[in-house]
Enzyme design. Structure first.
Site, short mmCIF file in Angstrom:
data_model
loop_
_atom_site.label_atom_id
_atom_site.label_comp_id
_atom_site.label_asym_id
_atom_site.label_seq_id
_atom_site.Cartn_x
_atom_site.Cartn_y
_atom_site.Cartn_z
N HIS A 195 3.05 1.18 -11.17
CA HIS A 195 4.28 0.43 -11.47
C HIS A 195 4.01 -0.61 -12.56
O HIS A 195 4.81 -0.80 -13.48
CB HIS A 195 4.76 -0.31 -10.22
CG HIS A 195 5.44 0.55 -9.20
ND1 HIS A 195 6.58 1.26 -9.47
CD2 HIS A 195 5.14 0.80 -7.89
CE1 HIS A 195 6.97 1.91 -8.37
NE2 HIS A 195 6.10 1.65 -7.40
N HIS B 199 -1.32 2.77 -6.64
CA HIS B 199 0.13 2.95 -6.70
C HIS B 199 0.82 1.78 -7.42
O HIS B 199 1.57 1.96 -8.37
CB HIS B 199 0.68 3.09 -5.28
CG HIS B 199 2.16 3.28 -5.20
ND1 HIS B 199 2.75 4.51 -5.07
CD2 HIS B 199 3.17 2.39 -5.25
CE1 HIS B 199 4.07 4.36 -5.05
NE2 HIS B 199 4.36 3.08 -5.15
N GLU B 200 0.51 0.57 -6.96
CA GLU B 200 1.15 -0.60 -7.57
C GLU B 200 0.72 -0.76 -9.03
O GLU B 200 1.53 -1.18 -9.87
CB GLU B 200 0.86 -1.86 -6.76
CG GLU B 200 1.37 -1.85 -5.32
CD GLU B 200 2.85 -1.48 -5.18
OE1 GLU B 200 3.66 -1.83 -6.05
OE2 GLU B 200 3.21 -0.81 -4.17
N GLU C 19 8.96 5.00 -9.78
CA GLU C 19 8.15 5.65 -8.76
C GLU C 19 7.40 6.85 -9.34
O GLU C 19 6.30 7.18 -8.89
CB GLU C 19 9.04 6.06 -7.58
CG GLU C 19 8.31 6.27 -6.28
CD GLU C 19 7.59 5.04 -5.75
OE1 GLU C 19 7.88 3.90 -6.20
OE2 GLU C 19 6.73 5.20 -4.87
ZN ZN Z 1 6.30 2.31 -5.45
#
Ligand code: ZN
Length: 501
Positions: free
Chosen positions: A269, A265-266, A295
Site C-alpha cells: 500500500h 502487505h502494508e 489492494e
Molecule cells: Zn490492504
C-alpha cells in the site's frame, strides 16, 4: 485561467489539510494514545471532520470548482489538472448530499466504536460492541438514504471505496469466482497431500521479525525517510502526504507469517502512496484510484512476490540465519509449501490465497443483509457462524475469532470488504501484463531486485493516484474490464503444482 486554478487548488488544499490532520489523530489513536484519551479524541476528530466537510461542500468552494471546470475543459483530459477536477467534482457531488451533522456524528460514533471494538475483541465480548455497531449500521442506512433512489441500498456505500462500481457487478464477478474457488479448495482437501506447516508455529523473537520485515520492505523500495513503521492491533497504512506515508504491523512470537506478511502487505500500500506524483499532493487523488486498486498493490507484494518461490530462494538463507532454532532443520522448499498451505481457517488476514476470497464473500453478504434489514445486529454472531460453516466448514470457538476479528465495521467501513477480493483479481490482471513486459521478472526477484517491477508500477499505476476511475485505469493498463480469469489461472497453476492436482 491560471489564477482560477490556483485559487481552486488552494481552497482544496485547505480541506485536505484538515482531513489529513484528522488522519494524524487517528493514526495516533491507534498507535500511542492512552485508552483514557478516547473521549476527547472523538470530539477532536468530530470537529476536524465537520470543518473539512463544511468547507468542501460550501458554495464558495462550489464556485471555485465551477471556474476550475471551465479551465479544465480546455486541457488534455489526461493532465493532472483535468484529473483533479474530475475527481473533486465526483466527490463534491457525493459530499453535498451528506449533512455536516451526519459527518460529525459519524466521526464521534466510529471513534468510540473503534475503542469499544478493541475491548470487545480482547475480551471476546460481542455484547460490549453491539450497541456501537447498531449505531454504525443505522448511520450507514441513513447514508444510503442520502443517495436515493439507487438500484441497491449497498450501492452508495460501495461507491465510497470503488467509484463507479455497482452491487450487481460485484455479485456477477463473485458469482463466477465462488464456485470455482470452492471447487479448487475441495480438490485440494480431497487430494489429501499433507503439507507440514508446524515450523511456522515455533518461537520467533519479535525484534528479529521486525528487523527482517524492515530489511525486505527496504529492498522493495519503501522509503523510510518518507515514512515510518509502528505497532498496532490491526495493521494499516496511512498517508499524510507523498512525503509521509506510514505503516503499522503486529507480530506474533509463536507464528511467523502473521507479522511478516502483514508488513509486506502494508508496504505494498505504502509503495503505491509514495509513488503518487508530487503534483497531486494536497488533493484527494493521494488516496489512489480506489480501494481495490490499492489492494491490488498490497496483495501483489504480499503474495505474488512475497509468497513466491523465487522470492524465498533469495531470502530464505537470511531468514534461516536469523532463526536457526526454528528453521535450521527446514529446507526452502518445505518453507515455501508451508507458507502456501491451503487450509480452511477462521481468520481472514491469515487466510491463504485459495480460501481468502471466501472470507470476503461472507462479509459482503452479511453487510448487505444488515443494510436491507434481513439481519439484525443482535443476530449477527449466529449469522456469522452459520456462514462460516457453510463456506469454510468451521465454527469459531468464540466471537474474537469470528465476528469481532476485523476493525472495519467499528470504523464505519461498510462496503469496503469486496475491494479486497476485487484487488486480488486486479493484481493478477496486472501481473500477467507485467510478466509479458518484464520477461525475466522471476530471475530479478530471485536476486532480490525489485527496481524494474516498482518502476513499472510507478509508471503505469502509482504516479496517476486517483486521476482515473478504477475501471478506466485497469482498462488503460490491461485492455480489459475487471475479470476473475487471470486470478483463477494463477490459483490453478500455483496450487495445482503444490498439491499435484
Ligand atoms: Zn490492504
Amino acid at each position: 485561467m491560471e489564477h482560477n486554478f490556483a485559487h481552486f487548488r488552494e481552497m482544496l488544499g485547505e480541506v485536505i489539510d484538515l482531513q489529513l490532520a484528522a488522519a494524524v489523530l487517528e493514526w495516533d489513536q491507534q498507535t500511542y494514545m492512552p485508552e483514557a484519551g478516547a473521549q476527547p479524541r472523538a470530539m477532536q476528530l468530530g470537529t476536524l471532520m465537520r470543518l473539512a466537510h463544511a468547507r468542501f461542500v460550501h458554495d464558495d468552494f462550489g464556485a471555485a470548482l465551477e471556474q476550475a471546470k471551465t479551465s479544465a475543459a480546455q486541457m488534455d483530459p489526461d493532465s493532472d489538472e483535468a484529473g483533479i477536477v474530475r475527481n473533486v467534482q465526483r466527490e463534491f457531488q457525493r459530499q453535498r448530499r451528506i449533512p455536516s451533522d451526519w459527518v460529525a456524528e459519524d466521526a464521534r460514533t466510529t471513534s468510540l466504536a473503534r475503542q469499544a471494538w478493541e475491548k470487545a475483541r480482547a475480551e471476546s465480548d460481542f455484547a460490549h460492541f453491539r450497541p456501537h455497531l447498531q449505531k454504525v449500521i443505522e448511520l450507514r442506512r441513513q447514508y444510503a438514504g442520502f443517495f436515493a433512489p439507487y438500484d441497491h441500498v449497498y450501492d452508495p456505500l460501495l461507491d465510497v471505496y470503488e467509484p463507479g462500481m455497482k452491487t450487481a457487478q460485484v455479485r456477477t464477478v463473485f458469482g463466477t469466482l465462488r464456485p470455482q474457488q470452492v471447487e479448487l479448495v475441495r480438490q485440494i482437501a480431497e487430494r489429501g497431500l499433507p503439507v507440514d506447516a508446524s515450523m511456522l508455529h515455533r518461537k520467533y523473537a519479535v525484534q528479529k521479525q521486525w528487523d527482517i520485515g524492515v530489511e525486505i520492505i527496504t529492498d522493495f523500495g519503501y522509503d523510510f525517510k518518507a515514512g515510518r513503521q509502528d505497532k498496532t492491533a490491526h495493521p494499516f497504512t496511512t498517508t499524510f502526504g507523498v512525503g509521509d506515508v506510514r505503516i503499522t504491523t503486529r507480530h506474533d512470537p509463536d507464528y511467523l507469517p502473521s507479522g511478516l506478511f502483514s508488513t509486506l502487505h502494508e508496504a505494498g500500500h505504502a509503495l503505491y502512496a509514495q509513488g503518487i506524483g508530487p503534483t497531486l499532493d494536497r488533493t484527494p487523488l493521494l488516496a489512489g484510484a480506489s480501494y481495490a486498486v490499492h489492494e491490488s498493490q498490497s496483495r501483489m507484494w504480499e503474495n505474488l512476490v512475497g509468497r513466491s518461490r523465487p522470492f524465498w530462494n533469495h531470502y530464505y538463507p537470511r531468514l534461516q540465519k536469523l532463526f536457526p532454532r526454528a528453521l535450521g532443520d527446514v529446507d526452502v522448499e518445505s518453507f515455501y509449501r508451508a507458507i502456501n498451505k491451503v487450509e480452511r481457517s477462521l481468520i481472514r488476514v491469515e487466510a491463504d490465497e485459495a480460501t481468502y476470497n471466501l472470507h470476503i464473500m461472507l462479509r459482503f453478504e452479511i453487510e448487505i443483509a444488515l443494510l436491507d434489514r434481513s439481519l439484525e445486529v443482535k443476530d449477527l454472531p449466529q449469522a456469522w457462524n452459520q456462514k462460516m460453516q457453510e463456506y469454510l466448514g468451521l465454527t469459531p470457538p468464540d466471537d474474537a475469532q469470528g465476528v469481532l476479528q476485523d476493525i472495519h465495521w467499528s470504523s464505519g467501513y461498510v462496503g469496503y470488504f469486496p475491494t479486497y477480493a476485487l484487488g486480488n483479481l486486479i493484481a493478477l490482471q496486472l501481473w500477467e501484463k507485467i510478466r509479458s513486459e518484464i520477461p525475466d521478472l522471476e530471475r530479478q526477484i530471485e536476486r532480490g531486485e525489485f527496481g524494474e517491477l516498482l518502476s513499472w508500477l510507478r509508471q503505469n499505476i502509482h504516479r496517476h493516484g486517483g486521476k482515473f476511475e478504477p475501471a478506466d485505469l485497469v482498462r488503460r493498463v490491461t485492455g480489459s474490464a475487471i475479470t476473475s480469469e487471470p486470478y483463477l489461472r494463477y490459483l490453478r497453476s500455483k496450487y495445482g503444482e503444490i498439491y499435484k492436482l
